[in-house]
Design an enzyme around this catalytic site. Structure first.
Site, short mmCIF file in Angstrom:
data_model
loop_
_atom_site.label_atom_id
_atom_site.label_comp_id
_atom_site.label_asym_id
_atom_site.label_seq_id
_atom_site.Cartn_x
_atom_site.Cartn_y
_atom_site.Cartn_z
N CYS A 188 -6.47 2.52 5.96
CA CYS A 188 -7.01 0.25 6.17
C CYS A 188 -6.06 0.53 7.19
O CYS A 188 -5.57 1.35 8.31
CB CYS A 188 -7.37 -0.23 4.81
SG CYS A 188 -5.24 -1.05 4.67
N GLU A 195 1.12 3.96 1.48
CA GLU A 195 1.47 4.31 3.18
C GLU A 195 2.50 3.56 3.98
O GLU A 195 3.84 3.66 4.11
CB GLU A 195 0.34 4.29 3.81
CG GLU A 195 -0.97 5.05 4.08
CD GLU A 195 -2.27 4.38 2.69
OE1 GLU A 195 -2.09 3.57 2.42
OE2 GLU A 195 -3.29 4.41 3.64
N HIS A 203 1.30 -1.47 -0.13
CA HIS A 203 -0.24 0.01 0.32
C HIS A 203 0.90 1.70 0.04
O HIS A 203 1.88 1.18 0.34
CB HIS A 203 -1.22 -0.05 1.24
CG HIS A 203 -2.12 -0.76 1.64
ND1 HIS A 203 -3.29 -0.63 2.08
CD2 HIS A 203 -2.13 -2.61 0.35
CE1 HIS A 203 -4.20 -2.04 1.74
NE2 HIS A 203 -3.61 -2.76 1.12
#
Length: 145
Positions: free
Chosen positions: A78, A50, A48
């Site tokens: 998430c 991040e 992801h």
């Protein structure tokens, strides 16, 4: 946030879910890392935006503690990414669009309000939310067509 949106656009162009992330030094406002979702190319669910940005920032400053830095993300993180933000002790989280399905900041799980969370960043939501949401809608329309 504009640079995070640029990263999300790169993801979109590579048929990745269009999420971008940027980590900024609060003292001088310089970007130290930036990334986009890369799960398809890497064939790895952990890639992801991040996570990649946090990993790169830690490598650059040679520390797991990012308390002097902020993260800008185009989509509400998430649960996995929220936990990574907490563990790396990022000071502030700025995000664009809410994620009603997988968001773990304010939409669903509210990870930072849980007992499992030992560090809660300052949270600012809705930054360029419409731009971020349009990218997401465009992406999912593209893959359905």
């Amino acid at each position: 946030m504009r640079e995070a949106l640029k990263q999300a656009e790169i993801a979109f162009s590579k048929n990745e879910v269009p999420v971008g992330a940027v980590i900024v030094d609060r003292e001088n406002q310089k970007i130290i890392s930036k990334s986009y979702n890369n799960t398809e190319e890497k064939n790895n669910a952990l890639y992801h935006a991040e996570i990649i940005a946090i990993n790169e920032a830690c490598r650059i400053i040679s520390s797991k503690n990012l308390s002097d830095y902020d993260i800008y993300v185009t989509l509400e993180p998430c649960a996995m990414c929220a936990a990574a933000i907490a563990h790396s002790r990022l000071k502030r989280l700025f995000y664009g669009a809410s994620d009603s399905k997988h968001g773990a900041v304010e939409s669903n799980l509210r990870y930072f309000n849980s007992k499992a969370c030992f560090h809660r960043p300052e949270i600012y939501s809705g930054i360029f939310a419409e731009d971020s949401a349009l990218l997401m809608k465009g992406f999912f329309k593209k893959i359905r067509d």
